[in-house]
Enzyme design. Structure first.
Site, PDB file in Angstrom:
ATOM      1  N   ILE A  66       1.753 -14.120 -12.633  1.00  0.00           N
ATOM      2  CA  ILE A  66       0.635 -14.726 -11.873  1.00  0.00           C
ATOM      3  C   ILE A  66      -0.720 -14.246 -12.404  1.00  0.00           C
ATOM      4  CG2 ILE A  66       1.867 -15.204  -9.718  1.00  0.00           C
ATOM      5  CD1 ILE A  66       0.600 -12.532  -8.632  1.00  0.00           C
ATOM      6  N   SER A 107       6.203  -5.302  -3.224  1.00  0.00           N
ATOM      7  CA  SER A 107       6.319  -5.390  -1.764  1.00  0.00           C
ATOM      8  C   SER A 107       6.862  -4.133  -1.077  1.00  0.00           C
ATOM      9  CB  SER A 107       7.229  -6.576  -1.405  1.00  0.00           C
ATOM     10  OG  SER A 107       8.568  -6.292  -1.773  1.00  0.00           O
ATOM     11  N   THR A 137       0.895  -9.911   5.342  1.00  0.00           N
ATOM     12  CA  THR A 137       1.699  -9.049   6.199  1.00  0.00           C
ATOM     13  C   THR A 137       0.884  -8.469   7.342  1.00  0.00           C
ATOM     14  OG1 THR A 137       2.751  -6.867   6.191  1.00  0.00           O
ATOM     15  CG2 THR A 137       1.228  -7.284   4.421  1.00  0.00           C
ATOM     16  N   ASP A 138       1.560  -8.151   8.436  1.00  0.00           N
ATOM     17  CA  ASP A 138       0.872  -7.483   9.550  1.00  0.00           C
ATOM     18  C   ASP A 138       0.428  -6.068   9.176  1.00  0.00           C
ATOM     19  OD1 ASP A 138       3.389  -6.274   9.489  1.00  0.00           O
ATOM     20  OD2 ASP A 138       3.831  -6.592  11.614  1.00  0.00           O
ATOM     21  N   GLU A 139       0.976  -5.542   8.051  1.00  0.00           N
ATOM     22  CA  GLU A 139       0.636  -4.165   7.674  1.00  0.00           C
ATOM     23  C   GLU A 139      -0.835  -4.014   7.309  1.00  0.00           C
ATOM     24  OE1 GLU A 139       3.600  -2.153   5.322  1.00  0.00           O
ATOM     25  OE2 GLU A 139       5.155  -3.516   5.999  1.00  0.00           O
ATOM     26  N   TYR A 166       0.340  -0.211  -0.662  1.00  0.00           N
ATOM     27  CA  TYR A 166       0.837  -1.593  -0.535  1.00  0.00           C
ATOM     28  C   TYR A 166      -0.042  -2.398   0.414  1.00  0.00           C
ATOM     29  CZ  TYR A 166       3.547  -5.430   1.528  1.00  0.00           C
ATOM     30  OH  TYR A 166       3.927  -6.664   2.027  1.00  0.00           O
ATOM     31  N   SER A 187      -3.496  -3.104  -0.865  1.00  0.00           N
ATOM     32  CA  SER A 187      -3.570  -4.159  -1.891  1.00  0.00           C
ATOM     33  C   SER A 187      -3.421  -5.533  -1.250  1.00  0.00           C
ATOM     34  CB  SER A 187      -2.520  -3.931  -2.982  1.00  0.00           C
ATOM     35  OG  SER A 187      -1.211  -4.106  -2.470  1.00  0.00           O
ATOM     36  N   LYS A 188      -2.593  -5.645  -0.213  1.00  0.00           N
ATOM     37  CA  LYS A 188      -2.447  -6.936   0.482  1.00  0.00           C
ATOM     38  C   LYS A 188      -3.731  -7.274   1.244  1.00  0.00           C
ATOM     39  CE  LYS A 188       0.726  -9.278   0.739  1.00  0.00           C
ATOM     40  NZ  LYS A 188       1.198 -10.394  -0.115  1.00  0.00           N
ATOM     41  N   TYR A 197      13.673   8.049   8.232  1.00  0.00           N
ATOM     42  CA  TYR A 197      12.450   8.817   7.987  1.00  0.00           C
ATOM     43  C   TYR A 197      11.922   9.435   9.287  1.00  0.00           C
ATOM     44  CZ  TYR A 197      12.126   6.043   3.623  1.00  0.00           C
ATOM     45  OH  TYR A 197      12.363   5.433   2.412  1.00  0.00           O
ATOM     46  N   ASP A 235       9.546  12.542   6.366  1.00  0.00           N
ATOM     47  CA  ASP A 235       8.855  11.308   6.722  1.00  0.00           C
ATOM     48  C   ASP A 235       8.108  10.728   5.521  1.00  0.00           C
ATOM     49  OD1 ASP A 235       8.175   9.270   8.391  1.00  0.00           O
ATOM     50  OD2 ASP A 235       6.926  10.463   9.749  1.00  0.00           O
ATOM     51  N   ARG A 236       7.896   9.416   5.564  1.00  0.00           N
ATOM     52  CA  ARG A 236       7.063   8.737   4.566  1.00  0.00           C
ATOM     53  C   ARG A 236       5.608   9.176   4.791  1.00  0.00           C
ATOM     54  NH1 ARG A 236       7.293   2.343   5.241  1.00  0.00           N
ATOM     55  NH2 ARG A 236       8.962   2.410   3.713  1.00  0.00           N
ATOM     56  N   PRO A 237       4.863   9.551   3.740  1.00  0.00           N
ATOM     57  CA  PRO A 237       3.454   9.904   3.956  1.00  0.00           C
ATOM     58  C   PRO A 237       2.686   8.701   4.512  1.00  0.00           C
ATOM     59  CG  PRO A 237       4.156  10.431   1.708  1.00  0.00           C
ATOM     60  CD  PRO A 237       5.270   9.652   2.331  1.00  0.00           C
TER      61      PRO A 237
HETATM   62  P1  NAD Z   1      10.125  -9.244  -2.959  1.00  0.00           P
HETATM   63  O1  NAD Z   1       9.719  -7.935  -3.529  1.00  0.00           O
HETATM   64  O2  NAD Z   1      11.536  -9.459  -2.524  1.00  0.00           O
HETATM   65  O3  NAD Z   1       9.809 -10.409  -4.019  1.00  0.00           O
HETATM   66  C1  NAD Z   1       8.621 -10.440  -4.757  1.00  0.00           C
HETATM   67  C2  NAD Z   1       8.784 -11.461  -5.888  1.00  0.00           C
HETATM   68  O4  NAD Z   1       7.527 -11.506  -6.611  1.00  0.00           O
HETATM   69  C3  NAD Z   1       9.869 -11.068  -6.900  1.00  0.00           C
HETATM   70  O5  NAD Z   1      10.679 -12.188  -7.194  1.00  0.00           O
HETATM   71  C4  NAD Z   1       9.070 -10.652  -8.140  1.00  0.00           C
HETATM   72  O6  NAD Z   1       9.760 -10.884  -9.353  1.00  0.00           O
HETATM   73  C5  NAD Z   1       7.818 -11.525  -8.008  1.00  0.00           C
HETATM   74  N1  NAD Z   1       6.669 -10.963  -8.735  1.00  0.00           N
HETATM   75  C6  NAD Z   1       6.200  -9.697  -8.685  1.00  0.00           C
HETATM   76  N2  NAD Z   1       5.162  -9.570  -9.536  1.00  0.00           N
HETATM   77  C7  NAD Z   1       4.950 -10.787 -10.095  1.00  0.00           C
HETATM   78  C8  NAD Z   1       4.009 -11.284 -11.048  1.00  0.00           C
HETATM   79  N3  NAD Z   1       3.070 -10.494 -11.597  1.00  0.00           N
HETATM   80  N4  NAD Z   1       4.070 -12.583 -11.401  1.00  0.00           N
HETATM   81  C9  NAD Z   1       5.031 -13.391 -10.858  1.00  0.00           C
HETATM   82  N5  NAD Z   1       5.962 -12.978  -9.980  1.00  0.00           N
HETATM   83  C10 NAD Z   1       5.910 -11.685  -9.596  1.00  0.00           C
HETATM   84  O7  NAD Z   1       9.095  -9.517  -1.767  1.00  0.00           O
HETATM   85  P2  NAD Z   1       9.345 -10.277  -0.387  1.00  0.00           P
HETATM   86  O8  NAD Z   1       9.864  -9.332   0.619  1.00  0.00           O
HETATM   87  O9  NAD Z   1      10.068 -11.552  -0.663  1.00  0.00           O
HETATM   88  O10 NAD Z   1       7.836 -10.612   0.029  1.00  0.00           O
HETATM   89  C11 NAD Z   1       7.221 -11.838  -0.376  1.00  0.00           C
HETATM   90  C12 NAD Z   1       5.804 -11.878   0.154  1.00  0.00           C
HETATM   91  O11 NAD Z   1       5.823 -11.785   1.583  1.00  0.00           O
HETATM   92  C13 NAD Z   1       4.937 -10.710  -0.324  1.00  0.00           C
HETATM   93  O12 NAD Z   1       3.656 -11.203  -0.583  1.00  0.00           O
HETATM   94  C14 NAD Z   1       4.938  -9.753   0.850  1.00  0.00           C
HETATM   95  O13 NAD Z   1       3.743  -8.991   0.870  1.00  0.00           O
HETATM   96  C15 NAD Z   1       5.002 -10.715   2.018  1.00  0.00           C
HETATM   97  N6  NAD Z   1       5.612 -10.194   3.264  1.00  0.00           N
HETATM   98  C16 NAD Z   1       6.824  -9.573   3.220  1.00  0.00           C
HETATM   99  C17 NAD Z   1       7.415  -9.149   4.407  1.00  0.00           C
HETATM  100  C18 NAD Z   1       8.783  -8.511   4.429  1.00  0.00           C
HETATM  101  O14 NAD Z   1       9.245  -8.086   5.497  1.00  0.00           O
HETATM  102  N7  NAD Z   1       9.501  -8.455   3.307  1.00  0.00           N
HETATM  103  C19 NAD Z   1       6.743  -9.355   5.629  1.00  0.00           C
HETATM  104  C20 NAD Z   1       5.497  -9.986   5.611  1.00  0.00           C
HETATM  105  C21 NAD Z   1       4.948 -10.416   4.422  1.00  0.00           C
HETATM  106  P1  TYD Z   2      10.859  -0.980   5.166  1.00  0.00           P
HETATM  107  O1  TYD Z   2      12.088  -1.835   5.216  1.00  0.00           O
HETATM  108  O2  TYD Z   2      10.554  -0.241   3.898  1.00  0.00           O
HETATM  109  O3  TYD Z   2       9.635  -1.900   5.616  1.00  0.00           O
HETATM  110  P2  TYD Z   2       8.084  -1.498   5.946  1.00  0.00           P
HETATM  111  O4  TYD Z   2       7.823  -0.119   5.493  1.00  0.00           O
HETATM  112  O5  TYD Z   2       7.325  -2.505   5.145  1.00  0.00           O
HETATM  113  O6  TYD Z   2       7.935  -1.666   7.414  1.00  0.00           O
HETATM  114  O7  TYD Z   2      10.956   0.093   6.334  1.00  0.00           O
HETATM  115  C1  TYD Z   2      11.100  -0.303   7.692  1.00  0.00           C
HETATM  116  C2  TYD Z   2      11.033   0.951   8.528  1.00  0.00           C
HETATM  117  O8  TYD Z   2      12.191   1.752   8.240  1.00  0.00           O
HETATM  118  C3  TYD Z   2       9.830   1.839   8.210  1.00  0.00           C
HETATM  119  O9  TYD Z   2       9.362   2.430   9.429  1.00  0.00           O
HETATM  120  C4  TYD Z   2      10.386   2.913   7.294  1.00  0.00           C
HETATM  121  C5  TYD Z   2      11.817   3.055   7.774  1.00  0.00           C
HETATM  122  N1  TYD Z   2      12.800   3.428   6.739  1.00  0.00           N
HETATM  123  C6  TYD Z   2      13.668   4.512   6.963  1.00  0.00           C
HETATM  124  O10 TYD Z   2      13.616   5.181   8.007  1.00  0.00           O
HETATM  125  N2  TYD Z   2      14.584   4.801   5.993  1.00  0.00           N
HETATM  126  C7  TYD Z   2      14.661   4.103   4.821  1.00  0.00           C
HETATM  127  O11 TYD Z   2      15.510   4.440   3.960  1.00  0.00           O
HETATM  128  C8  TYD Z   2      13.783   2.987   4.625  1.00  0.00           C
HETATM  129  C9  TYD Z   2      13.836   2.194   3.341  1.00  0.00           C
HETATM  130  C10 TYD Z   2      12.870   2.692   5.615  1.00  0.00           C
END
Ligand code: NAD
Ligand code: TYD
Length: 354
Positions: free
Chosen positions: A67, A92, A136-138, A161, A164-165, A218, A291-293
């Site tokens: 991209i 992500s 994302t809500d994050e 993360y 950057s979003k 965590y 815990d995660r920082p």
């Molecule tokens: P994912 O990590 O599973 O997939 C990301 C995809 O982006 C991969 O296929 C990767 O190859 C592609 N990608 C990465 N860098 C790229 C680049 N430079 N050019 C082209 N393609 C590239 O992520 P996901 O969980 O499917 O999340 C998708 C979107 O939704 C993200 O923008 C994320 O921030 C957002 N989102 C995710 C969640 C969640 O719970 N997973 C919740 C809310 C929003």
């Molecule tokens: P995750 O799936 O990484 O999503 P996000 O951090 O984007 O919310 O994690 C979900 C929750 O689970 C988060 O509070 C961190 C926690 N977690 C653990 O406790 N153990 C793990 O191994 C992972 C990956 C996440």
């Protein structure tokens, strides 16, 4: 409410990832005449096996590319006469952003700016064009025990993360305000469902339970996430694309808050039933780890605007969604094994080169 926008061709970025691939399945099933071009660089998180069901569809095209590659993006928009960009591609995983933030800025911020700039030039030739940013809500940061994120909540990201979003979301806002690019911005809570990469909480727990490995929780396990089935997220994105008002942000969430430890208990118990293990056996694998920082304590989305203005609502109960998700992983163990062993990446290396 009837659709106001009916695209003939869309560019989906990151369509080989978890949410992008689920979106493509759903969107192509509901819009069989719309052409879908999937631009994905296939990072560790991208997997073409997620797209086997559509790969031979004549309306579908996969392009392996970045991209951040402005000439490639401009070429695809023009040659495919793209009516809408749906931008899913991202780095992500919060934990990876802590160990290596730089790629998050490159992909999530610069990648978004590249798409916005190409879209701006392209929109001049296609007046009905729309750009949709999947976020994302994050970006809103962390909540205490009360309250919800609304679209008015100030952005206060805490991880590289989410920062950057948030940076990307602000660029989307700027392209609407400055250039009148018709942008839409969705912000969704944690997704779960099929094709979820097994580094995230729910698929990681399912996989480790299968393997009888430790289940790392965590901190105190009391952090709260608001879980939504990925198909409900996909339906919401389609609704925003077709009916949303340019320049607006739409929150998407399931009103389904769970403490991490409770989700892990639930997954353990459902897995024990399915694997014929004694009740409580998998819970013994739970291990509390460091815990995660900067670990956000609680996320909870107020999706009232999206429900009120676009008539969207989740169709999955959590009970059904989590049971179906576990069954999907059990029926698709080869998919998980190939990822965990890395063999799917070796194939892409051979197929596509570096
Ligand atoms: P994912 O990590 O599973 O997939 C990301 C995809 O982006 C991969 O296929 C990767 O190859 C592609 N990608 C990465 N860098 C790229 C680049 N430079 N050019 C082209 N393609 C590239 O992520 P996901 O969980 O499917 O999340 C998708 C979107 O939704 C993200 O923008 C994320 O921030 C957002 N989102 C995710 C969640 C969640 O719970 N997973 C919740 C809310 C929003
Ligand atoms: P995750 O799936 O990484 O999503 P996000 O951090 O984007 O919310 O994690 C979900 C929750 O689970 C988060 O509070 C961190 C926690 N977690 C653990 O406790 N153990 C793990 O191994 C992972 C990956 C996440």
């Amino acid at each position: 409410m009837s659709d106001t926008f009916a695209p003939a061709a869309v560019l989906v970025t990151g369509g080989a990832g978890f949410i992008g691939s689920n979106f493509i399945h759903n969107f192509m099933a509901g819009n069989p005449d719309c052409r879908v071009v999937n631009l994905d660089i296939l990072t560790y998180a991208g997997n073409l096996k997620n797209l086997r069901a559509v790969q031979d569809n004549p309306h579908y095209r996969f392009v392996k590319g970045d991209i951040c590659d402005a000439p490639l993006v401009a070429q695809l928009l023009a040659e495919e006469k793209i009516d809408a960009v749906l931008h899913f591609a991202a780095e992500s995983h919060v934990d990876r952003s802590i160990t290596g933030p730089e790629i998050f800025v490159r992909t999530n911020v610069l990648g978004t700016q590249t798409l916005l700039e190409a879209s701006r030039a392209h929109a001049a030739t296609r007046p009905a064009f729309r750009y949709l940013q999947v976020s994302t809500d994050e970006v809103y940061g962390s909540l205490g025990s009360e309250g919800f994120f609304t679209e008015e909540t100030p952005l206060a990201p805490n991880s590289p993360y989410s920062a950057s979003k948030a940076g990307a979301d602000l660029l989307v806002r700027a392209y609407f305000e400055t250039f009148r690019l018709p942008t839409l911005n969705t912000r969704c809570s944690n997704n779960y469902g099929p094709y979820h990469f097994p580094e995230k909480l729910i698929p990681l727990m399912i996989h480790n339970i299968m393997e009888k490995k430790a289940l790392p929780v965590y901190g105190d396990g009391l952090n709260v996430r608001d879980w939504l089935h990925v198909k409900d997220h996909s339906a919401a994105i389609e609704r925003v694309l077709k009916q949303g008002k340019p320049g607006e942000v739409y929150n998407i969430g399931g009103n389904n808050e769970w403490r991490n430890i409770d989700i892990v208990h639930l997954v353990c118990d459902l897995m024990d039933e399915r694997l014929g293990r004694a009740a409580g056996e998998s819970r013994k694998l739970i291990t509390f780890v460091k815990d995660r920082p900067g670990h956000d304590r609680r996320y909870a989305i107020d999706a009232a605007k999206t429900k009120r203005e676009l008539g969207w609502g989740p169709s999955y109960t959590f009970e059904r969604g989590i049971a179906e998700t576990i069954d999907w992983y059990l029926a698709n163990q080869e998919w998980v094994t190939e990822i965990v062993s890395g063999s799917y990446r070796e194939y892409y290396q051979q197929q596509y080169g570096a």
